[in-house]
Design a protein around this motif. Structure first.
Motif, PDB file in Angstrom:
ATOM      1  N   GLU A 203       0.717  -1.101  -0.021  1.00  0.00           N
ATOM      2  CA  GLU A 203      -0.084   0.061   0.000  1.00  0.00           C
ATOM      3  C   GLU A 203       0.874   1.196  -0.135  1.00  0.00           C
ATOM      4  N   ASN A 204       0.142   2.410  -0.221  1.00  0.00           N
ATOM      5  CA  ASN A 204       1.042   3.500  -0.101  1.00  0.00           C
ATOM      6  C   ASN A 204       1.837   3.966   1.022  1.00  0.00           C
ATOM      7  N   HIS A 205       1.131   3.522   2.222  1.00  0.00           N
ATOM      8  CA  HIS A 205       1.757   3.766   3.499  1.00  0.00           C
ATOM      9  C   HIS A 205       3.066   3.152   3.764  1.00  0.00           C
ATOM     10  N   GLU A 206       3.070   1.761   2.956  1.00  0.00           N
ATOM     11  CA  GLU A 206       4.085   0.925   3.213  1.00  0.00           C
ATOM     12  C   GLU A 206       5.206   1.554   2.450  1.00  0.00           C
TER      13      GLU A 206
ATOM     14  N   GLN B 146       5.483   4.543   1.377  1.00  0.00           N
ATOM     15  CA  GLN B 146       6.007   5.584   2.144  1.00  0.00           C
ATOM     16  C   GLN B 146       7.311   5.326   3.161  1.00  0.00           C
ATOM     17  N   LYS B 147       6.893   4.354   4.020  1.00  0.00           N
ATOM     18  CA  LYS B 147       7.806   3.848   4.779  1.00  0.00           C
ATOM     19  C   LYS B 147       9.173   3.361   4.488  1.00  0.00           C
TER      20      LYS B 147
ATOM     21  N   GLU C 148       6.209  13.134   0.056  1.00  0.00           N
ATOM     22  CA  GLU C 148       5.049  11.844  -0.084  1.00  0.00           C
ATOM     23  C   GLU C 148       5.893  10.872  -1.297  1.00  0.00           C
TER      24      GLU C 148
ATOM     25  N   ILE D 287       4.189   7.846  -3.301  1.00  0.00           N
ATOM     26  CA  ILE D 287       2.863   7.232  -3.681  1.00  0.00           C
ATOM     27  C   ILE D 287       2.914   6.298  -5.018  1.00  0.00           C
TER      28      ILE D 287
END
Length: 158
Positions: free
Chosen positions: A2-5, A7-8, A25, A27
């Protein structure tokens, strides 16, 4: 992923390889068609093509992220961030980032098959090989200006 993964992962790679935090960011952009990723100069965000993760795997995507982080950190530092700049090429080597991303398998399949069309001048016999069809009513021989005619069309599979 996912996008948050993403990002991390991007933040971790930035700290590990460059020693500088990634504060913007990262994405996935489903609209990217011809590239693995891009760094946006105005927003400083990084966009990644998800197809590269799906079709070529995690390591290819990590290489793309490293490449885009090189653009990111050099641009923010006021150094040469373009592909042709020496600063960019040196940083790519330092962090072991690819200069170009690999080709997607779906693109390779489209390029492999094709055809070669042979045309011949009716007057002087000069032959021309083309990948695309010619409108023989509009084009003439480059040597003698004679009429062209289609001789053969051969399918090529590489």
């Amino acid at each position: 992923m996912e996008n948050h993964e993403l990002q991390k992962l991007t933040e971790e790679l930035s700290l590990q390889l460059f020693g500088i935090p990634f504060k913007h960011e990262a994405i996935f952009n489903p609209r990217l068609k011809t590239t693995g990723g891009r760094y946006l100069l105005n927003t400083h965000n990084i966009e990644i093509n998800r197809k590269y993760l799906d079709q070529l795997g995690f390591d290819e995507m990590v290489g793309i992220i490293k490449h885009e982080l090189c653009h990111y950190h050099l641009h923010l530092a006021g150094k040469g961030y373009r592909h042709r700049d020496a600063d960019f090429r040196l940083l790519l080597k330092k962090v072991d980032a690819p200069r170009f991303c690999g080709q997607l398998p779906e693109k390779q399949m489209k390029r492999r098959s094709g055809k070669i069309i042979t045309y011949e001048c009716a007057a002087c016999g000069t032959t021309y090989q083309r990948k695309r069809k010619l409108d023989v009513s509009r084009y003439v021989c480059g040597k003698c200006r004679g009429k062209l005619r289609k001789v053969e069309e051969v399918r090529v599979v590489q």
